[in-house]
Motif scaffolding. Structure first.
Motif, PDB file in Angstrom:
ATOM      1  N   GLU A   7       0.829  -1.217   0.000  1.00  0.00           N
ATOM      2  CA  GLU A   7       0.000   0.000   0.000  1.00  0.00           C
ATOM      3  C   GLU A   7       0.865   1.269   0.000  1.00  0.00           C
ATOM      4  N   THR A   8       1.972   1.214   0.719  1.00  0.00           N
ATOM      5  CA  THR A   8       2.897   2.349   0.745  1.00  0.00           C
ATOM      6  C   THR A   8       3.467   2.578  -0.652  1.00  0.00           C
ATOM      7  N   THR A   9       3.825   1.488  -1.325  1.00  0.00           N
ATOM      8  CA  THR A   9       4.378   1.604  -2.682  1.00  0.00           C
ATOM      9  C   THR A   9       3.299   2.072  -3.656  1.00  0.00           C
ATOM     10  N   ASP A  10       2.052   1.590  -3.471  1.00  0.00           N
ATOM     11  CA  ASP A  10       0.925   2.095  -4.282  1.00  0.00           C
ATOM     12  C   ASP A  10       0.855   3.620  -4.170  1.00  0.00           C
ATOM     13  N   ARG A  11       0.871   4.103  -2.924  1.00  0.00           N
ATOM     14  CA  ARG A  11       0.716   5.549  -2.689  1.00  0.00           C
ATOM     15  C   ARG A  11       1.891   6.343  -3.255  1.00  0.00           C
ATOM     16  N   LEU A  12       3.078   5.726  -3.154  1.00  0.00           N
ATOM     17  CA  LEU A  12       4.283   6.398  -3.652  1.00  0.00           C
ATOM     18  C   LEU A  12       4.184   6.623  -5.166  1.00  0.00           C
ATOM     19  N   PHE A  13       3.860   5.561  -5.919  1.00  0.00           N
ATOM     20  CA  PHE A  13       3.775   5.714  -7.375  1.00  0.00           C
ATOM     21  C   PHE A  13       2.560   6.562  -7.774  1.00  0.00           C
ATOM     22  N   HIS A  14       1.482   6.468  -6.979  1.00  0.00           N
ATOM     23  CA  HIS A  14       0.322   7.327  -7.236  1.00  0.00           C
ATOM     24  C   HIS A  14       0.718   8.807  -7.091  1.00  0.00           C
ATOM     25  N   ALA A  15       1.532   9.098  -6.072  1.00  0.00           N
ATOM     26  CA  ALA A  15       1.979  10.480  -5.861  1.00  0.00           C
ATOM     27  C   ALA A  15       2.768  10.995  -7.064  1.00  0.00           C
ATOM     28  N   LEU A  16       3.512  10.079  -7.698  1.00  0.00           N
ATOM     29  CA  LEU A  16       4.349  10.467  -8.855  1.00  0.00           C
ATOM     30  C   LEU A  16       3.548  10.528 -10.161  1.00  0.00           C
ATOM     31  N   ALA A  17       2.308  10.010 -10.136  1.00  0.00           N
ATOM     32  CA  ALA A  17       1.501   9.913 -11.360  1.00  0.00           C
ATOM     33  C   ALA A  17       0.709  11.189 -11.638  1.00  0.00           C
ATOM     34  N   ASP A  18       1.226  12.331 -11.248  1.00  0.00           N
ATOM     35  CA  ASP A  18       0.540  13.602 -11.461  1.00  0.00           C
ATOM     36  C   ASP A  18       1.582  14.653 -11.867  1.00  0.00           C
ATOM     37  N   ALA A  19       1.349  15.273 -13.022  1.00  0.00           N
ATOM     38  CA  ALA A  19       2.336  16.200 -13.597  1.00  0.00           C
ATOM     39  C   ALA A  19       2.628  17.372 -12.648  1.00  0.00           C
ATOM     40  N   ASN A  20       1.603  17.883 -11.950  1.00  0.00           N
ATOM     41  CA  ASN A  20       1.844  18.996 -11.022  1.00  0.00           C
ATOM     42  C   ASN A  20       2.697  18.566  -9.831  1.00  0.00           C
ATOM     43  N   ARG A  21       2.421  17.378  -9.322  1.00  0.00           N
ATOM     44  CA  ARG A  21       3.235  16.898  -8.187  1.00  0.00           C
ATOM     45  C   ARG A  21       4.673  16.643  -8.637  1.00  0.00           C
ATOM     46  N   ARG A  22       4.838  16.114  -9.856  1.00  0.00           N
ATOM     47  CA  ARG A  22       6.214  15.923 -10.359  1.00  0.00           C
ATOM     48  C   ARG A  22       6.900  17.271 -10.562  1.00  0.00           C
ATOM     49  N   ALA A  23       6.121  18.287 -10.973  1.00  0.00           N
ATOM     50  CA  ALA A  23       6.696  19.627 -11.156  1.00  0.00           C
ATOM     51  C   ALA A  23       7.183  20.180  -9.813  1.00  0.00           C
ATOM     52  N   VAL A  24       6.447  19.898  -8.728  1.00  0.00           N
ATOM     53  CA  VAL A  24       6.874  20.330  -7.388  1.00  0.00           C
ATOM     54  C   VAL A  24       8.214  19.668  -7.050  1.00  0.00           C
TER      55      VAL A  24
ATOM     56  N   ASP B  10       2.499  10.375 -16.487  1.00  0.00           N
ATOM     57  CA  ASP B  10       1.359  10.158 -15.564  1.00  0.00           C
ATOM     58  C   ASP B  10       0.905   8.692 -15.643  1.00  0.00           C
ATOM     59  N   ARG B  11       0.677   8.233 -16.878  1.00  0.00           N
ATOM     60  CA  ARG B  11       0.151   6.880 -17.085  1.00  0.00           C
ATOM     61  C   ARG B  11       1.150   5.821 -16.622  1.00  0.00           C
ATOM     62  N   LEU B  12       2.434   6.110 -16.858  1.00  0.00           N
ATOM     63  CA  LEU B  12       3.487   5.159 -16.473  1.00  0.00           C
ATOM     64  C   LEU B  12       3.493   4.950 -14.957  1.00  0.00           C
ATOM     65  N   PHE B  13       3.500   6.044 -14.186  1.00  0.00           N
ATOM     66  CA  PHE B  13       3.528   5.905 -12.729  1.00  0.00           C
ATOM     67  C   PHE B  13       2.184   5.382 -12.199  1.00  0.00           C
ATOM     68  N   HIS B  14       1.093   5.738 -12.894  1.00  0.00           N
ATOM     69  CA  HIS B  14      -0.216   5.199 -12.507  1.00  0.00           C
ATOM     70  C   HIS B  14      -0.210   3.667 -12.676  1.00  0.00           C
ATOM     71  N   ALA B  15       0.401   3.192 -13.756  1.00  0.00           N
ATOM     72  CA  ALA B  15       0.477   1.739 -13.993  1.00  0.00           C
ATOM     73  C   ALA B  15       1.241   1.036 -12.868  1.00  0.00           C
ATOM     74  N   LEU B  16       2.233   1.728 -12.323  1.00  0.00           N
ATOM     75  CA  LEU B  16       3.060   1.134 -11.257  1.00  0.00           C
ATOM     76  C   LEU B  16       2.403   1.255  -9.876  1.00  0.00           C
ATOM     77  N   ALA B  17       1.334   2.069  -9.790  1.00  0.00           N
ATOM     78  CA  ALA B  17       0.699   2.345  -8.493  1.00  0.00           C
ATOM     79  C   ALA B  17      -0.352   1.307  -8.123  1.00  0.00           C
ATOM     80  N   ASP B  18      -0.146   0.075  -8.539  1.00  0.00           N
ATOM     81  CA  ASP B  18      -1.104  -0.991  -8.237  1.00  0.00           C
ATOM     82  C   ASP B  18      -0.322  -2.260  -7.918  1.00  0.00           C
ATOM     83  N   ALA B  19      -0.592  -2.828  -6.740  1.00  0.00           N
ATOM     84  CA  ALA B  19       0.183  -3.980  -6.260  1.00  0.00           C
ATOM     85  C   ALA B  19       0.087  -5.175  -7.212  1.00  0.00           C
TER      86      ALA B  19
END
Lengths: 114, 114
Positions: A7-24, B10-19
């Motif tokens: 779940e931690t890894t899910d959240r980590l990659f989810h956090a990276l899956a957004d262009a604005n968050r990556r821009a931060v 976005d899609r790449l990291f979204h793909a990785l955000a699932d166990a």
């Protein structure tokens, strides 16, 4: 334990899956910034920036510190390291497999014809 | 072009955000597998596995090939490389910043007192 880690890894990659968050993240690798500065860079509201920062903090990608009325943000390398570590493990497993396949092929070509 | 690239990331990291999708990648780094084998490993239906595989194919994390009635899946290293490259860029920028800060501090400590 394993579930929690997944779940931690899910959240980590989810956090990276957004262009604005990556821009931060891209901005903070170059140096710390306040929430207002980040909002201006992204061209979004302070409220939206705060929401992105919460996701980034929870996944150890960003740290923030409030001094007086100003909240300053800086990169937290723990999250980036965790994401890189997962990807590096996949590459290593894959490369070991290629090495083993290479060794098998090598052995087969060296085998004398009977 | 930049926008399209951001959406791809976005899609790449979204793909990785699932166990389950990460479990598919972890399995395929050890060797190819059929859709049924992956479904059995994940403990989910073939239909659910096919959906995960679609997301993984679109992001160049997995390649599949159908021979007769059997679809075989293997790792596509392009996606893993793209994700690692983004993370490595952040680390490099951050490390350069630390080097510059180190150089400034070094210069200040070496500066003779006036």
């Amino acid at each position: 334990m394993l579930k929690r880690s997944a779940e931690t890894t899910d959240r980590l990659f989810h956090a990276l899956a957004d262009a604005n968050r990556r821009a931060v993240i891209e901005s903070l690798t170059r140096g710390p910034a306040t929430v207002s500065e980040l909002a201006a860079q992204l061209g979004v509201t302070v409220a939206a920036t705060v929401q992105h920062l919460q996701v980034l903090q929870e996944t150890e990608l960003v740290r923030t510190e409030k001094v007086g009325r100003v909240r300053t943000c800086q990169i937290d390398t723990a999250g980036l390291r965790n994401a890189e570590a997962w990807l590096a493990r996949q590459r290593t497993t894959w490369e070991h497999r290629l090495d083993r396949l290479g060794a098998v092929l090598d052995h087969q070509t060296k085998e004398p014809e009977s």
